[in-house]
Design a protein around this motif. Structure first.
Motif, PDB file in Angstrom:
ATOM      1  N   GLU A 142       1.363  -2.796   2.933  1.00 39.16           N
ATOM      2  CA  GLU A 142       0.316  -2.381   2.005  1.00 39.16           C
ATOM      3  C   GLU A 142       0.850  -2.014   0.626  1.00 39.16           C
ATOM      4  O   GLU A 142       0.067  -1.892  -0.321  1.00 39.16           O
ATOM      5  N   SER A 143       2.140  -1.829   0.496  1.00 35.12           N
ATOM      6  CA  SER A 143       2.718  -1.525  -0.815  1.00 35.12           C
ATOM      7  C   SER A 143       3.527  -2.696  -1.361  1.00 35.12           C
ATOM      8  O   SER A 143       4.179  -2.571  -2.394  1.00 35.12           O
ATOM      9  N   GLU A 203       2.428   0.486  -5.861  1.00 34.10           N
ATOM     10  CA  GLU A 203       1.720   1.503  -5.092  1.00 34.10           C
ATOM     11  C   GLU A 203       0.632   0.865  -4.235  1.00 34.10           C
ATOM     12  O   GLU A 203       0.105  -0.200  -4.547  1.00 34.10           O
ATOM     13  N   LYS A 204       0.280   1.575  -3.172  1.00 31.37           N
ATOM     14  CA  LYS A 204      -0.786   1.118  -2.294  1.00 31.37           C
ATOM     15  C   LYS A 204      -2.121   1.181  -3.014  1.00 31.37           C
ATOM     16  O   LYS A 204      -2.291   1.902  -3.999  1.00 31.37           O
ATOM     17  N   GLU A 205      -3.084   0.428  -2.503  1.00 28.11           N
ATOM     18  CA  GLU A 205      -4.435   0.495  -3.050  1.00 28.11           C
ATOM     19  C   GLU A 205      -5.007   1.889  -2.798  1.00 28.11           C
ATOM     20  O   GLU A 205      -4.850   2.442  -1.699  1.00 28.11           O
ATOM     21  N   ASP A 258       4.636  -6.036  -5.798  1.00 25.63           N
ATOM     22  CA  ASP A 258       5.051  -4.798  -5.146  1.00 25.63           C
ATOM     23  C   ASP A 258       4.712  -3.600  -6.025  1.00 25.63           C
ATOM     24  O   ASP A 258       4.846  -3.639  -7.244  1.00 25.63           O
ATOM     25  N   TYR A 301      -2.459  -8.980   3.237  1.00 32.03           N
ATOM     26  CA  TYR A 301      -1.167  -8.328   3.073  1.00 32.03           C
ATOM     27  C   TYR A 301      -0.054  -9.195   3.654  1.00 32.03           C
ATOM     28  O   TYR A 301      -0.296 -10.064   4.487  1.00 32.03           O
ATOM     29  N   GLN A 318       4.462  -0.624   5.155  1.00 27.60           N
ATOM     30  CA  GLN A 318       5.295  -1.387   4.226  1.00 27.60           C
ATOM     31  C   GLN A 318       4.507  -2.515   3.568  1.00 27.60           C
ATOM     32  O   GLN A 318       4.594  -2.733   2.364  1.00 27.60           O
TER      33      GLN A 318
END
Length: 960
Positions: free
Chosen positions: A251-252, A198-200, A196, A155, A249
């Motif tokens: 992670e997204s 959504e998160k996993e 950039d 990340y 932040q």
């Protein structure tokens, strides 16, 4: 369902480790949707070559279902189309199974009609696997282990990582021992750069590290998921509250995702080496880099083009993973975030003791990756037509090397520079790596073992020890009243009550001395009448009811008084400790050990004259008692009475010529007198006696433990004692035997003399026992910095020694670093083997739990202390924990037991007063408070709590 009835002929191709094992015969798909292949193929297993433990642990077999289309008139060959793929995990073969049958899920190939027409269809291949004999022996199964490493993502990656431009391969790698000293690289390739968004998602499946996959769904490992979890529960870095916003932040935002798991079987020798290397260096390097991917053209390459193709590894970084938690008892998994730093050889060597880069070493192999090694999901040779039968027969005649060359002729290759250009590119690599720091890049990964490297004491054993403590802690109705608890009704509990003392305190409320003899006689008469009445009641119950067995009379035993004295010593309440020692002697003035223990206590206080009196008193009871002679000699040296000391040491050696300690102390004394010849003679004699003693012990016990057989350590020829420092008992020397004796009697001057000799006598360097003994002397002298240095060395040499961790806990406790002390004590308690001073580990860990308001844990740990060695302080701890938990009945029971063992403890009386206040028992609350203040209770916080409760309830203080 998507296959037409006139073209419903399929076959199955089986691959393992990049080699096609064969194709099944063609089979028709029956109307009920089944096809029978009845196909068998095999490959050779090799323990330390191709298709080894390492391969079977992390490489599954690949099965591809291929549709054979009807050949048209003008076609020379049959047309084929891959329909689906299944992955077969072979790990059960390394878990003791010789055969197993599974239904391997069949996933549709991206371009197959079965995916486009019927994506919901669920298919499977029934596959059986068998071996002629187990791959692992029973010892390899029991002493080996399985290591899995999951690389989730990187990340907050550098801005230079963009999806445009030439294709890039993002990879990471670390090395682990697998077969003895042989290390295996775990390489993670083909990281996916995501922008950039959504998160996993969580949970999400872990993936196989396979490249020649046409069915993306087949990459998912069955029943294996990334679950995530709170940042605060992680083991790595960036797990503090202040890091939370940054983690969310990152992670997204732009990231590289692998979600790949690599597994490795560790043979018994590799397990020992893994422990050893973690103990020697807690940080392990995980290297990351980016490499350009270029496709080689079919024609010849010009020199200019060739120069463009030769690429160096770029953005070479490294994350330092702290592996030390895996040496904690019972720990099998670490997961967390780890910052990425520029890869610099000097820094990596300093932190990890690794001299070479794994990625640089793997560069030639990475440059020759087989076809299909690009991004998972790209079509390989299987997407083309399946060769005819004649072609397959010709293909089987080819050597493996020819087949390899054919399949890689048009492959996607990763071009790397040669070793000669490495030195010239250090600057650019360093500049690339610095971007990781600027961007704040971090890896999230998990390292997991099948079995803990250090076993943990089973919870069932801890529960049983708590249950056997003679008190049942419970929460229920009626707390605060006078109803007896279930534990108080048990015979074991009643046997510990001081009934008469309790009657005097609670019925007659008498706590002060009688002013006249007449008052005293009147009180005794009244008490006698009451006790006779109670005796009659008891006799009636005995005659007409089934009465419990009579309670034995409780008295202070030698062991109890000795324990109470030690508690007082450790708490530096030397006045109370002296009182207990004197009580022991008063009970039996002819016991030599009591006098020696009291003398050793005096040495702790540096009261040499009083110690001399005690030791001479012991010697007067038995003039031939060797330990008394030795201690008299030691005190004589301290008082500079050297002629007397010489007599004592000589007498000890003459009375017991085989005594190793006597000869060693005699040698130390001679050296102190600069009589080096006599000292050397004494040391030589001590060594001879020790060797003879060890020979006798070996003859009694046979020849000792057998070495690990070749089958249990795989290819390694090293025994466990060579692989793991401190795992086996270190060799005993005359000086360490002397140190053990001298530490028990607090003869610190002689301890340091013996340790100096031990330091010089060790060829391979000092042992963990040496550093531990030196640390204890430093702790007694409150030399905390020196003590810490010694304990660090002791842990480095023998991280499995509970005594070392207990001692480190004591150091941190005295320094008031309570959180570090708690971690050390918790690790000590978790070991299967107890430390020598577990009583004080329990007491101090319990006090930390109370201070941290972890009352449930405090209760359990104090109950363990009560089981092993009950005292006023252990029961006081139980009582406080129960009171804070609102368990008033059990709190009173525990505090009453504490009071019975020591009725002069002001804190016990204070908590009894609080319990009585909560129960509304005014007279008892006032009596307890009166005792607490009379005994000099000075805990300001508890006094404030008591007075607040008294003011709130309106009673409890006789001065109201």
């Amino acid at each position: 369902k998507s296959i037409k009835s006139d073209t419903s002929i399929t076959l199955v191709r089986v691959e393992y480790n990049g080699v096609i094992l064969g194709d099944s015969s063609k089979a028709d798909v029956s109307p009920n949707g089944m096809a029978n292949y009845n196909f068998t193929t095999s490959f050779e297993y090799s323990a330390d070559g191709p298709n080894s433990w390492v391969d079977i642990a992390q490489k599954p077999a690949l099965l591809t279902v291929i549709e054979v289309l009807q050949k048209e008139k003008k076609q020379k060959e049959e047309k084929t189309m891959p329909l689906g793929q299944a992955v077969l995990d072979l790990l059960p073969l390394l878990q003791g199974q010789c055969s197993f049958t599974v239904l391997a899920p069949l996933y549709a190939v991206s371009t197959s009609p079965s995916e486009s027409l019927h994506p919901e269809a669920k298919c499977a291949l029934e596959v059986s696997v068998c071996t002629k004999k187990p791959l692992l022996s029973s010892s390899q199964l029991s002493d080996g282990n399985f290591l899995s490493v999951t690389l989730e993502a990187a990340y907050s990656v550098p801005e230079a990582f963009v999806p445009t431009g030439p294709s890039q391969n993002y990879m990471a790698c670390l090395q682990v021992p697998a077969l003895g000293k042989k290390e295996v690289p775990l390489l993670f390739m083909n990281g996916v750069l995501k922008l950039d968004g959504e998160k996993e998602p969580l949970p999400r499946p872990k993936k196989w590290s396979l490249a020649n996959i046409m069915a993306p769904g087949a990459l998912n490992i069955p029943n294996s998921f990334i679950l995530g979890g709170p940042y605060e529960d992680e083991d790595g870095e960036l797990n503090k509250t202040k890091d939370r916003e940054f983690r969310i932040q990152a992670e997204s935002m732009k990231r590289i995702v692998w979600d790949t798991e690599r597994r490795c079987y560790l043979d018994p020798a590799a397990v020992l080496i893994l422990k050893k290397r973690i103990a020697e260096c807690q940080y392990w390097p995980v290297e990351v880099c980016r490499m350009p991917v270029t496709s080689s053209s079919k024609g010849k390459t010009s020199k200019a083009d060739k120069g463009d193709e030769d690429r160096q590894i770029f953005f070479h970084g490294v994350a330092y993973v702290n592996m030390m938690p895996l040496l904690c008892p019972g720990v099998k998994r670490i997961r967390g975030a780890f910052r990425v730093f520029p890869y610099q050889d000097s820094e990596v060597l300093e932190k990890t003791k690794r001299q070479q880069s794994v990625l640089r070493d793997l560069r030639p192999q990475i440059g020759l990756i087989k076809e299909g090694s690009g991004t998972p999901g790209t079509n390989s040779s299987l997407s083309r037509a399946v060769p005819s039968k004649a072609q397959r027969e010709d293909k089987e005649k080819m050597t493996r090397e020819q087949e390899f060359n054919r399949r890689t002729s048009n492959a996607t290759k990763i071009q790397l520079s040669d070793v000669a250009e490495e030195a010239g590119s250090v600057t650019s690599l360093s500049l690339d790596g610095k971007q990781y720091v600027e961007a704040g890049t971090f890896l999230v990964m998990e390292i997991k073992l099948d079995k803990a490297l250090v076993p943990k004491r089973l919870q069932e054993e801890l529960t049983k020890r708590s249950r056997d403590c003679g008190i049942t802690i419970h929460v229920g109705e009626g707390q605060g009243d006078d109803s007896p608890s279930p534990s108080a009704a048990s015979p074991d509990w009643r046997s510990k009550k001081y009934a008469v003392v309790k009657i005097v305190r609670e019925k007659y409320l008498k706590t002060t001395a009688f002013e006249t003899q007449e008052q005293f006689q009147a009180f005794l008469s009244e008490l006698y009448v009451y006790l006779v009445d109670q005796m009659h009641v008891a006799l009636n119950q005995l005659l007409y009811e089934e009465a419990p067995s009579p309670a034995p009379r409780i008295r202070m035993t030698d062991e109890q008084l000795w324990l109470f004295a030690r508690e007082a010593e450790v708490n530096k309440d030397y006045k109370l400790a002296s009182l207990y020692h004197q009580q022991r002697i008063a009970q039996d003035q002819h016991n030599i050990q009591y006098w020696l223990d009291y003398g050793a206590f005096c040495l702790l206080l540096e009261d040499t004259f009083k110690a001399q009196e005690c030791f001479r008193e012991a010697l007067s009871l038995d003039p031939h008692h060797v330990r008394s002679l030795l201690l008299c000699g030691i005190v004589a040296v301290m008082l500079q009475h050297y002629e007397e000391a010489e007599i004592f040491f000589k007498d000890a050696c003459c009375l017991e010529p085989s005594n190793v300690i006597a000869w060693t102390l005699s040698g130390l004394f001679c050296e102190l007198q600069n009589n080096n010849i006599q000292a050397e003679m004494a040391f030589r004699e001590a060594k001879k006696k020790l060797q003879a003693q060890q020979a006798r012990e070996r003859s009694i016990s046979g020849q000792g433990e057998k070495q690990i057989s070749a089958t249990s350590v795989g290819s390694s020829s090293l025994g466990p004692e060579q692989l793991l420092p401190g795992h086996s008992k270190p060799p005993c020397t005359i000086f360490m035997k002397a140190v053990e004796f001298l530490m028990k009697v607090n003869a610190i001057q002689f301890v340091r003399m013996a340790l100096a000799h031990e330091l010089l006598s060790q060829q391979g360097g000092p042992s963990s026992a040496y550093y531990l003994a030196l640390a204890r002397t430093c702790l007694l002298k409150e030399e905390f910095s020196k003590c810490e240095e010694c304990l660090c060395e002791a842990i480095r040499i023998d991280f499995l020694n509970p005594d070392v961790w207990a001692q480190k806990g004591h150091l941190c406790y005295l320094r008031r670093d309570l959180q570090e002390a708690k971690q050390c004590y918790e690790r000590t308690v978790s070991f299967v083997e107890d430390a020598a001073d577990m009583h004080f580990v329990y007491l101090r860990l319990g006090s930390i739990y109370l201070e941290d308001k972890e009352y449930g844990k405090a209760k359990q740990i104090y109950l363990q202390a009560c089981k092993s060695s009950a005292s006023c302080l252990t029961w006081l701890g139980v009582g406080i924990a129960c009171y804070r938990l609102g368990e008033m009945v059990d709190a009173e029971d525990a505090l009453s037991e504490a009071n019975a063992l020591n009725n002069s403890n002001a804190e016990v009386w204070a908590y009894l007063a609080l319990v009585c206040l909560q129960g509304g028992r005014q007279l008892e609350a006032e009596q307890c408070y009166k005792y607490a203040t009379k005994l000099g209770f000075d805990d300001s916080a508890l006094i404030k709590e008591l007075r607040a409760a008294q003011q709130r309830l309106g009673f409890g203080d006789p001065s109201f």
